[in-house]
Design an enzyme around this catalytic site. Sequence first.
Site, mmCIF file in Angstrom:
data_model
loop_
_atom_site.group_PDB
_atom_site.id
_atom_site.type_symbol
_atom_site.label_atom_id
_atom_site.label_comp_id
_atom_site.label_asym_id
_atom_site.label_seq_id
_atom_site.Cartn_x
_atom_site.Cartn_y
_atom_site.Cartn_z
ATOM 1 N N SER A 1 1.979 6.635 2.857
ATOM 2 C CA SER A 1 2.844 7.662 3.442
ATOM 3 C C SER A 1 3.765 8.285 2.402
ATOM 4 O O SER A 1 4.174 7.644 1.429
ATOM 5 C CB SER A 1 3.692 7.056 4.567
ATOM 6 N N GLU B 1 -6.531 -3.090 9.315
ATOM 7 C CA GLU B 1 -5.141 -3.330 9.709
ATOM 8 C C GLU B 1 -5.045 -3.549 11.218
ATOM 9 O O GLU B 1 -4.168 -4.260 11.697
ATOM 10 C CB GLU B 1 -4.281 -2.130 9.294
ATOM 11 N N GLN C 1 0.842 -1.189 0.000
ATOM 12 C CA GLN C 1 0.000 0.000 0.000
ATOM 13 C C GLN C 1 0.876 1.237 0.000
ATOM 14 O O GLN C 1 1.769 1.378 0.833
ATOM 15 C CB GLN C 1 -0.951 0.008 1.199
ATOM 16 N N GLY C 2 0.653 2.139 -0.939
ATOM 17 C CA GLY C 2 1.423 3.361 -1.059
ATOM 18 C C GLY C 2 0.641 4.525 -0.468
ATOM 19 O O GLY C 2 -0.109 5.197 -1.182
ATOM 20 N N GLU D 1 0.555 8.549 19.446
ATOM 21 C CA GLU D 1 0.062 9.906 19.708
ATOM 22 C C GLU D 1 -1.178 10.207 18.867
ATOM 23 O O GLU D 1 -2.171 10.752 19.371
ATOM 24 C CB GLU D 1 1.161 10.932 19.414
#
Length: 367
Positions: free
Chosen positions: A121, A233, A118-119, A351
């Site tokens: 980021s 995921e 999966q592309g 975070e």
Amino acid sequence: MTVAGFRSDLRAWLDENDLSPTNDRSRGAELAQVSRVRRALYEAGWMRYGWPAEVSGLGGPALLRAVLGEEVATRGLAEPGAYSMIEVLAPTMISYAAPELAAQMVPRLLSGAEHWCQGFSEPGSGSDLASLATRAVPDGENWVITGQKLWTGLAQFSTRCIVLTRTAPGHSGITAFFVDMDTPGITVRPLRTMHGVDDFAEVYFDEVVVPADRMLGNPGDGWQLAMDLLPHERSTCFWHRGAHLFTRLDRLITQTSATVGDAGADAELGAAYLALHTLRCRSRLTQQRLAGGGHLGPETSIDKVLLGTAEQKLFDTARDLLPAEIELTDGEWRTEFLYSRAATIYGGTSEIQRNIIARRLLDLGKE
């Protein structure tokens, strides 16, 4: 077929069919082993349970897929991260690809014939996915993609990639495509991580031509696709990961048996077990929700926080109870300890997950 019956029959089959990996721990060998395991399980029918008939599945609840992955993980048959990518990418294809494309492609993933990536980021657009800059522009019956992706898992071993692109401003201007990795204009550069493995890669798109029928959904559906993909995921994948981590806890207990009775060691092992058990209980609720047809959403951020906490606690305990094993050797404990440092980063940082929990689950606002 009941879940208990499925598990019993599967265990009997695995006992009779040796799918044990070799001693080669290179990334290429691990991926070849994943393909071997998927192929054997697919040909025997096990891999097809829990998937719809439209993609050559045999039906049944998604919980059957979780059981299968758990057995694979606890027996150490395949590297859990690579094996579990089916739980991220196959549901996305089923939900967003044209039915004929999903019917053609999903069996290739399930059967081990192909690996996908999966592309998402990009440099400067990791946790802030909405700021991605890779663009796609229409060109007749095609689209032309230009840009760069970063931290693309297993890209150098993948045949296809689900790529997020920008086709207009804002969240509603993100569009997803299913791209063949051998398309002219794609360059892949592996990245060596600190645990010594080429897990990730930079992927460059230089005017890559993609047919319009490879768009997943409609123009602008990319953000919603990503929001639907990420909870997957954090569901069955985490069930597999948790099962793998329990095997590591068992091994740690065995290796530290000489210290059992030492109050400090017992306390550390108990804390690691409690963290893993908490993850498993939470993950089980997520699996039940998925099996019941429920929609997975921001609540899976809780699963992600618990996974990162449990994984790092386990390997911190291994560091404390196995003197010099991590610092002075190149064994599996060192490799997995170093990998565990990313547990609070991959799949969305802790975070970011806590922000999602605060804002979308607890309604605490933006401050």
